[in-house]
Design an enzyme around this catalytic site. Structure first.
Site, PDB file in Angstrom:
ATOM      1  N   SER A  84      38.682  40.971  44.725  1.00  0.00           N
ATOM      2  CA  SER A  84      38.566  41.409  43.163  1.00  0.00           C
ATOM      3  C   SER A  84      37.743  40.258  42.444  1.00  0.00           C
ATOM      4  O   SER A  84      37.263  40.602  41.132  1.00  0.00           O
ATOM      5  CB  SER A  84      40.279  41.343  42.586  1.00  0.00           C
ATOM      6  OG  SER A  84      40.870  42.332  43.185  1.00  0.00           O
ATOM      7  N   THR A 137      40.555  38.819  38.292  1.00  0.00           N
ATOM      8  CA  THR A 137      39.998  40.064  37.484  1.00  0.00           C
ATOM      9  C   THR A 137      39.449  39.424  36.027  1.00  0.00           C
ATOM     10  O   THR A 137      38.560  39.257  35.609  1.00  0.00           O
ATOM     11  CB  THR A 137      40.671  41.244  37.424  1.00  0.00           C
ATOM     12  OG1 THR A 137      40.828  41.676  38.905  1.00  0.00           O
ATOM     13  CG2 THR A 137      39.800  42.483  36.757  1.00  0.00           C
ATOM     14  N   ASP A 303      37.676  47.940  40.460  1.00  0.00           N
ATOM     15  CA  ASP A 303      36.857  46.931  41.398  1.00  0.00           C
ATOM     16  C   ASP A 303      36.681  47.489  42.771  1.00  0.00           C
ATOM     17  O   ASP A 303      35.549  46.937  43.518  1.00  0.00           O
ATOM     18  CB  ASP A 303      37.279  45.544  41.378  1.00  0.00           C
ATOM     19  CG  ASP A 303      39.008  45.503  41.480  1.00  0.00           C
ATOM     20  OD1 ASP A 303      39.632  46.635  41.847  1.00  0.00           O
ATOM     21  OD2 ASP A 303      39.225  44.508  41.466  1.00  0.00           O
ATOM     22  N   HIS A 409      41.640  45.692  51.389  1.00  0.00           N
ATOM     23  CA  HIS A 409      40.969  46.648  50.438  1.00  0.00           C
ATOM     24  C   HIS A 409      40.065  47.516  51.353  1.00  0.00           C
ATOM     25  O   HIS A 409      39.744  47.265  52.721  1.00  0.00           O
ATOM     26  CB  HIS A 409      39.845  45.714  49.506  1.00  0.00           C
ATOM     27  CG  HIS A 409      40.561  44.920  48.683  1.00  0.00           C
ATOM     28  ND1 HIS A 409      39.737  43.983  47.894  1.00  0.00           N
ATOM     29  CD2 HIS A 409      41.778  44.679  48.488  1.00  0.00           C
ATOM     30  CE1 HIS A 409      40.987  43.125  47.139  1.00  0.00           C
ATOM     31  NE2 HIS A 409      42.040  43.775  47.377  1.00  0.00           N
TER      32      HIS A 409
HETATM   33 MG    MG Z   1      42.825  41.975  39.615  1.00  0.00          MG
HETATM   34 ZN    ZN Z   2      43.728  43.177  46.122  1.00  0.00          ZN
END
Ligand code: MG
Ligand code: ZN
Length: 447
Positions: A84, A137, A303, A409
């Site tokens: 992220s 983020t 993202d 991810h």
């Molecule tokens: Mg985040």
């Molecule tokens: Zn994550």
């Protein structure tokens, strides 16, 4: 009169072309929404989850209404799967960097972010998130740090990074109080000394009437949407930020639906769908705002995706949204409540999920509930809870035919949504860095 003519002319230019070169040099307000971990599969699953089962048709969601294109997410240096921090730096500064980087390049040099540029140009600025507000983020918009793990440094920078003597962000709403009120430094006192209004719960946030403002609504991240009333979630926080940002000049607002990703890491489908509902409610707030303000653009993207979510699993051609709709607590909360219920756990399970168990599942859960009640040390308790949670999640996945491939991810493209001035600039496929680059062209000095 002159102003009205100018506005009409600008509108015509905006309608004629999407090329950045013809962008009028008028500062636009930007609302940038990031759904952390919100890959394409989450959008599709949510459409079925949100479907009205009393009609034959599958209704469109707001995501469908605002969808314009896709974005690639890979980080720097032949990486494929981003974290992220690198993902947010691509989206905030328009450059590829390494996983873990907070608005610094591969050589760890600071790179200017959209929020930073906006502030320099005279904009009002805001950030809203359901994670701690100093998580990767939002951090990638208002701090420069070589590692996302340096939470205290990031929080410090929110107060210490100044333009004309003022912190970069005028309105901060999220979690993370433990990072701002520390033994070695009280950042809340620092902000209030500069005139910031402070809130540590939703009631006191509600009573704040003016920017600048800082609201830290949880020690770290906020509790999951599925375990909370909707009044205590992102849509309400976003509406408040929009209300607080001064309207006599343009603004830049970052909004993060942070915990879609956290539910994805936990491979908890009901948790993820509740976060998606909160994200859609937020999109409603933002979309309505943009519809009523012609000088504003809204872009929403993700993202990366998380968990390798799949609708359908183990060769079954099916996904049962109705099963997911029946689950009313996160796996964490289910495990806690089943443990508390003891020998009555099955009743609690049925009340909270409506899912019938196989005899094998029943026996495993009965044994694990006992084990979690017997556990005495903190380590034993955590291990027992982890085992029980995994069994409960696998029962939900099996009943709903949900699949997962990873606790991390994944590298697929993510959706892009847009509305407002020249929204078509974000149509089609683009790199994540291009989204930021396009937004930079919309920032101009505020007169
Ligand atoms: Mg985040
Ligand atoms: Zn994550």
């Amino acid at each position: 009169m002159k102003q009205a003519l100018a506005a009409t002319a600008l509108l015509c230019i905006a309608q004629l072309s999407s090329a950045a070169a013809t962008e009028p040099a008028v500062p636009q307000s930007v609302i940038y929404v990031i759904g952390d971990g919100m890959g394409m599969e989450y959008i599709t699953a949510y459409r079925h989850f949100a479907d009205d089962p009393t009609t034959d048709e599958l209704e469109d969601t707001l995501f469908d209404r605002y969808f314009v294109g896709t974005s690639a997410t890979h980080p720097h240096e032949h990486g494929l799967v981003t974290d992220s921090a690198a993902g947010a730096t691509a989206l905030s500064a328009g450059i590829k960097t390494y996983n873990g980087a907070i608005a610094v390049d591969v050589d760890k040099r600071p790179v200017e972010t959209l929020l930073e540029r906006a502030k320099k140009l005279g904009y009002s600025t805001g950030m809203v998130s359901t994670s701690q507000i100093n998580h990767a983020t939002p951090a990638s918009f208002a701090a420069h740090v070589d590692s996302r793990q340096k939470y205290d440094d990031i929080a410090d920078q929110y107060l210490d990074n100044r333009i004309d003597g003022k912190p970069w962000v005028d309105v901060l709403i999220g979690g993370g109080e433990q990072y701002f009120k520390r033994d070695n430094r009280d950042l809340v006192a620092g902000f209030t000394a500069l005139g910031y209004h402070y809130a540590d719960d939703f009631a006191s946030l509600d009573s704040i009437e003016k920017a600048p403002a800082l609201a830290l609504l949880a020690p770290k991240g906020l509790p999951f949407a599925i375990d909370q009333p909707p009044a205590n979630r992102l849509a309400v926080m976003t509406a408040k930020a929009l209300a607080l940002l001064p309207k006599n000049k343009p603004f830049f607002l970052l909004v993060e639906a942070s915990e879609i990703d956290w539910c994805g890491h936990a491979n908890d489908i009901a948790c993820a769908m509740a976060e998606m509902r909160d994200a859609e409610e937020t999109l409603k707030v933002v979309g309505n705002y943009v519809a009523g303000h012609r000088d504003t653009v809204m872009v929403m993207t993700a993202d990366h995706s998380t968990g390798g979510l799949s609708m359908g699993a183990n060769g079954e051609y099916e996904w049962r949204a109705s099963v997911v709709r029946g689950v009313t607590a996160s796996a964490n909360e289910l495990a806690r409540q089943l443990k508390d219920a003891g020998s009555d756990w099955q009743q609690t399970w049925l009340e909270l999920t409506g899912i019938a168990l196989t005899s094998e599942q029943y026996n495993t859960i009965a044994r694990q509930v006992k084990a979690s009640r017997r556990a005495s040390t903190e380590t034993e308790k955590n291990a027992a809870k982890t085992e029980l949670r995994a069994t409960l999640l696998s029962a939900i996945d099996r009943a709903s035919v949900t699949g997962w491939t990873t606790s991390g991810h994944t590298g697929g493209d993510v959706p892009v949504f847009a509305a407002g001035v020249n929204a078509e600039q974000f149509a089609g496929h683009q790199d994540n860095t291009a989204i930021a680059q396009k937004l930079f062209t919309r920032l101009h000095p505020v007169q």
